[in-house]
Structure formats: structure tokens, C-alpha cells
Design a protein around this motif. Structure first.
Motif, PDB file in Angstrom:
ATOM      1  N   PRO A 369       0.777  -1.232   0.000  1.00  0.00           N
ATOM      2  CA  PRO A 369       0.000   0.000   0.000  1.00  0.00           C
ATOM      3  C   PRO A 369       0.813   1.290   0.000  1.00  0.00           C
ATOM      4  N   VAL A 370       2.136   1.211   0.112  1.00  0.00           N
ATOM      5  CA  VAL A 370       2.975   2.416   0.158  1.00  0.00           C
ATOM      6  C   VAL A 370       3.596   2.633  -1.218  1.00  0.00           C
ATOM      7  N   ALA A 371       3.216   3.727  -1.875  1.00  0.00           N
ATOM      8  CA  ALA A 371       3.569   3.943  -3.282  1.00  0.00           C
ATOM      9  C   ALA A 371       5.076   3.995  -3.511  1.00  0.00           C
ATOM     10  N   ASN A 372       5.815   4.706  -2.645  1.00  0.00           N
ATOM     11  CA  ASN A 372       7.252   4.838  -2.889  1.00  0.00           C
ATOM     12  C   ASN A 372       7.975   3.509  -2.713  1.00  0.00           C
ATOM     13  N   ILE A 373       7.457   2.620  -1.831  1.00  0.00           N
ATOM     14  CA  ILE A 373       8.064   1.294  -1.676  1.00  0.00           C
ATOM     15  C   ILE A 373       7.764   0.440  -2.904  1.00  0.00           C
ATOM     16  N   ARG A 374       6.539   0.519  -3.413  1.00  0.00           N
ATOM     17  CA  ARG A 374       6.223  -0.190  -4.661  1.00  0.00           C
ATOM     18  C   ARG A 374       7.165   0.239  -5.783  1.00  0.00           C
ATOM     19  N   ASP A 375       7.352   1.544  -5.933  1.00  0.00           N
ATOM     20  CA  ASP A 375       8.216   2.053  -6.999  1.00  0.00           C
ATOM     21  C   ASP A 375       9.649   1.570  -6.820  1.00  0.00           C
ATOM     22  N   GLU A 376      10.121   1.570  -5.568  1.00  0.00           N
ATOM     23  CA  GLU A 376      11.491   1.141  -5.298  1.00  0.00           C
ATOM     24  C   GLU A 376      11.691  -0.330  -5.659  1.00  0.00           C
ATOM     25  N   LEU A 377      10.725  -1.172  -5.326  1.00  0.00           N
ATOM     26  CA  LEU A 377      10.842  -2.592  -5.639  1.00  0.00           C
ATOM     27  C   LEU A 377      10.774  -2.836  -7.144  1.00  0.00           C
ATOM     28  N   GLU A 378       9.908  -2.108  -7.836  1.00  0.00           N
ATOM     29  CA  GLU A 378       9.856  -2.213  -9.294  1.00  0.00           C
ATOM     30  C   GLU A 378      11.205  -1.845  -9.895  1.00  0.00           C
ATOM     31  N   ASN A 379      11.849  -0.814  -9.363  1.00  0.00           N
ATOM     32  CA  ASN A 379      13.155  -0.395  -9.874  1.00  0.00           C
ATOM     33  C   ASN A 379      14.225  -1.448  -9.605  1.00  0.00           C
ATOM     34  N   ARG A 380      14.122  -2.143  -8.487  1.00  0.00           N
ATOM     35  CA  ARG A 380      15.105  -3.193  -8.194  1.00  0.00           C
ATOM     36  C   ARG A 380      14.955  -4.367  -9.158  1.00  0.00           C
ATOM     37  N   VAL A 381      13.716  -4.732  -9.451  1.00  0.00           N
ATOM     38  CA  VAL A 381      13.493  -5.786 -10.433  1.00  0.00           C
ATOM     39  C   VAL A 381      14.089  -5.379 -11.778  1.00  0.00           C
ATOM     40  N   ALA A 382      13.853  -4.133 -12.177  1.00  0.00           N
ATOM     41  CA  ALA A 382      14.383  -3.643 -13.456  1.00  0.00           C
ATOM     42  C   ALA A 382      15.904  -3.684 -13.466  1.00  0.00           C
ATOM     43  N   ALA A 383      16.527  -3.330 -12.326  1.00  0.00           N
ATOM     44  CA  ALA A 383      17.990  -3.339 -12.256  1.00  0.00           C
ATOM     45  C   ALA A 383      18.536  -4.755 -12.379  1.00  0.00           C
ATOM     46  N   GLU A 384      17.870  -5.727 -11.738  1.00  0.00           N
ATOM     47  CA  GLU A 384      18.308  -7.118 -11.852  1.00  0.00           C
ATOM     48  C   GLU A 384      18.208  -7.595 -13.302  1.00  0.00           C
ATOM     49  N   LEU A 385      17.146  -7.223 -13.970  1.00  0.00           N
ATOM     50  CA  LEU A 385      16.954  -7.656 -15.357  1.00  0.00           C
ATOM     51  C   LEU A 385      17.945  -6.971 -16.289  1.00  0.00           C
ATOM     52  N   GLU A 386      18.319  -5.751 -15.969  1.00  0.00           N
ATOM     53  CA  GLU A 386      19.329  -5.063 -16.766  1.00  0.00           C
ATOM     54  C   GLU A 386      20.665  -5.774 -16.663  1.00  0.00           C
ATOM     55  N   THR A 387      20.968  -6.269 -15.466  1.00  0.00           N
ATOM     56  CA  THR A 387      22.182  -7.048 -15.271  1.00  0.00           C
ATOM     57  C   THR A 387      22.179  -8.294 -16.135  1.00  0.00           C
ATOM     58  N   LEU A 388      21.031  -8.971 -16.178  1.00  0.00           N
ATOM     59  CA  LEU A 388      20.898 -10.173 -16.993  1.00  0.00           C
ATOM     60  C   LEU A 388      21.097  -9.853 -18.473  1.00  0.00           C
TER      61      LEU A 388
END
Length: 394
Positions: A369-388
Motif C-alpha cells: 500500500p505504500v507507493a514509494n516502496i512499490r516504486d522502489e521494488l519495481e526499480n530493483r526488479v528492473a535493475a536485476e533484469l538489466e544485469t541479466l
């Protein structure tokens, strides 16, 4: 008087495990012990056998929102009667954490108050050669509503116990965010008790750390309780993450829903060519828990060679008078049909895979329910995929 026990001690159910806060009541775990079978014990830096580096005081900050109402924070002696209400340790590392600390942090949300902005509780690692232990209690009194962002940062070796004590008709949303640096080791025992008509929303995100093992246990103490346990994790080269949870339906007419999703990738050319995760989900419906409604699921995406996920759902039912119960677990690679569909519409292969993985996680992340935490987690997923993607292109 407690007596020394083994992890394999016979017990009635998984909700009746031996518990104690005295580390001497547990033998040193071994790889053949069922509850430690997936864990690389040699990488725990002595948390499991007492050979850890000298302990230092934990570095913990508690930050209240600017509009906080009816929130108190205290440092209390570990022998205070308010400690241990949610339950004691079920394994040696959690008992070690309690034995090795002298105090607990208590955060209380007063009765009938509402705080929709998160209280941030941040634990910082004690350094590469440091060990720390902690005990944190979060209590929502009758009718209270609260949000807690429980974060872990930095480098170190850390073990802790977290208690969630939910009063009648209260609601607690907690996000456990293990955003450690990759050299950290963290073992956490987390216990929650829910009063009548209490609601718990517990979300876990694990992206950082060398070894991270989180053991949440939830017990209903009165009818009407509602627990939702969500989790996301993304393991990379050399990382090991384990989630081992129990939901104990000990009373009638309670609901639980468990959904964890994880992805794994590893670089076979690196010095740590393996990534590993383990998820064990236990749901217990006791004989007097009529009207229970529960479901648990774990989904895993294996993105490269050298990655392995173990998924073990367990459902123990002692009464047939329930509203519903089920479980599921999957470990697989990309959905070929989804990838074909995206590529047939002109989306490049790597972008198609990124979209599939981000969509895979969004079902869980979107519920936070916390928007900035959702955004942060989405960004972490994107960073992991960029590494791949970078690895494949190289």
C-alpha cells in the motif's frame, strides 16, 4: 525447566515445535536436520554454532512520520513481561539472537489511533567483520491501524527476533525490506499473534545479502483474524535466500492467504556461478479451527543455468469443517507462449523477457500500500533484469 532438544524432536504438529529463548536449549544444527537442509551452514559466519565474531550493539533507527498519532517507542529490558508475548525462538539462531542481546525495542500504536504513513525502522549492518543481534516488538492496541517499514541496510552479520502483537480489531501492515549489500548475512525469526478480528498484511522483499533466511510464524488467538503473507525475492550470483513460514489456524473462522514469488539468475562465468532459493510454507488447521479459509502459493522463475529454487508447500488439516484450503508451488522458466505473443508484435526478445518478469512480480508488488516502496521494488526488479541483459550481450 528446559532440556536440550534436537531439531528433529517428535512433536504433534508444526505448530507445536519446542520454543525457547535460551540458546543452550538447542543443539548446533547440521545439514541433515530437516529445517536446515537447504541452508549453507558454513556461510552463516558462526551464527548457528556460536563461533561468530565478537558482537557489537545493533545500530537501529526508528523514524516516526511527521503526522504520527499515538505512537510510543521504548527501549526495554529483555526480561520485561512485554517481551515474548508472540512466542519464543524455534531454532538455535533465533535463540542466539535473544541470548546475545540485553534489551528490546518496543513500538506501540495506541488504541483506536490511525497511522497510514509508515514508521521506518532501519537496522544497519555492523561491518564486514561485525556481528549484531536485536529484538524488536511492534504492537497495535485495540482498534489501532498502523504501517511499518522494516528495513535492513549495509554490510554485516545479523540475527534478530521480531514480534508483532495485534490487539482486537487492529490492523498492521508491515513491509520487511532486506536491501542488504551483497556481503551481508541475516537470519530473522518473526512471530505474530492476532487478536479477535485483527488484520495482518505482511510483505517481504529480499534482493540483497549473501545469505538471508526469514522465518515468519503467524498464530490466530481469537476468531475473525485475517493474515496476508506476501513475498518477492530475486537471487543473483552466489546468493542464498530462504523463506520458511507457518500460519497456525488455532481458532475458528480465520482467513489466510500466502503468495510468494521469486526469480533467480546466475552467471556461469563468475566466481559464484550459482543462485539458490528455498521456500517452505506450512499451514496448520487445528481440529477446533472450523470455518478456516486459507490458500498458499509459491511461484519461481529460473532465468539462467546455475540457478535452483526449492519450493515446499505443506498443508496440515485436522478438521474437515472448513470454508476452503489449498496450496500450490511452481518452478519454471519463461512462459514460451507469452514471449511468442510479445515478439510476434515486434517487441525485441530481451524486452519481451523483461516485460514478462516485471508482470510476474507485479501481482505481489502491486498489493503493497505504500507507493514509494512499490516504486522502489519495481526499480530493483528492473535493475536485476538489466544485469541479466548486459551479461547476455557480453
Amino acid at each position: 525447566m528446559s532440556t536440550t532438544v534436537k531439531n528433529a524432536t517428535v512433536h504433534n504438529t508444526k505448530g507445536d515445535l519446542f520454543t525457547s529463548f535460551d540458546v543452550n536449549d538447542f543443539e548446533v544444527p547440521h545439514g541433515k536436520d530437516e529445517v536446515w537442509q537447504f541452508v549453507p551452514l558454513r556461510r552463516l559466519r558462526g551464527l548457528h554454532d556460536g563461533t561468530f565474531a565478537p558482537a557489537t550493539a545493533p545500530i537501529i533507527s526508528i523514524d516516526l512520520p511527521t503526522n504520527a498519532v499515538g505512537i510510543t517507542t521504548e527501549t526495554i529490558d529483555k526480561n520485561d513481561p512485554r517481551v515474548g508475548r508472540a512466542g519464543q525462538a524455534v531454532d538455535r539462531t533465533s535463540a542466539q539472537a535473544f541470548t546475545s542481546t540485553d534489551f528490546a525495542h518496543l513500538v506501540t500504536f495506541k488504541a483506536n489511533t490511525s497511522n497510514t504513513e509508515p514508521v521506518e525502522i532501519t537496522t544497519f549492518g555492523a561491518g564486514l567483520d561485525g556481528t549484531s543481534f536485536a529484538h524488536i516488538i511492534i504492537e497495535t492496541e485495540t482498534g489501532a491501524e498502523a504501517v511499518v517499514d522494516l528495513r535492513y541496510k549495509g554490510i554485516g552479520t545479523h540475527a534478530d527476533n521480531i514480534e508483532f502483537v495485534l490487539g482486537d480489531n487492529s490492523k498492521l501492515t508491515v513491509i520487511v525490506d532486506a536491501s542488504w549489500d551483497d556481503e551481508a548475512v541475516h537470519l530473522s525469526g518473526q512471530t505474530a499473534i492476532l487478536g479477535r478480528d485483527a488484520t495482518l498484511r505482511h510483505s517481504t522483499a529480499v534482493f540483497g545479502g549473501d545469505v538471508v533466511r526469514i522465518v515468519p510464524r503467524v498464530k490466530f488467538t481469537a476468531p475473525g483474524g485475517d493474515a496476508e503473507m506476501l513475498g518477492v525475492y530475486f537471487a543473483d550470483d552466489g546468493q542464498f535466500f530462504e523463506q520458511r513460514l507457518l500460519v497456525d489456524h488455532a481458532v475458528p473462522n480465520c482467513r489466510s492467504n500466502v503468495l510468494y514469488k521469486g526469480a533467480l539468475q546466475a552467471d556461469p562465468q563468475s566466481d559464484k556461478p550459482e543462485a539458490r532459493t528455498a521456500w517452505v510454507g506450512d499451514v496448520l488447521i487445528r481440529s477446533n479451527a472450523q470455518g478456516t479459509d486459507t490458500y498458499e502459493a509459491n511461484r519461481n522463475l529460473v532465468l539462467t543455468e546455475g540457478a535452483r529454487a526449492d519450493a515446499v508447500p505443506n498443508l496440515e488439516i485436522e478438521t474437515g469443517e472448513i470454508a476452503g484450503a489449498g496450496h500450490a508451488a511452481t518452478v519454471g522458466r519463461f512462459d514460451d507462449e507469452q514471449e511468442f505473443y510479445l515478439r510476434s508484435r515486434g517487441i525485441p526478445p530481451e524486452e519481451a523477457r523483461r516485460l514478462i518478469v516485471r508482470g510476474f512480480f507485479s501481482e505481489v508488488i502491486g498489493r503493497i500500500p505504500v507507493a514509494n516502496i512499490r516504486d522502489e521494488l519495481e526499480n530493483r526488479v528492473a535493475a536485476e533484469l538489466e544485469t541479466l541483459t548486459t551479461r547476455k550481450n557480453n
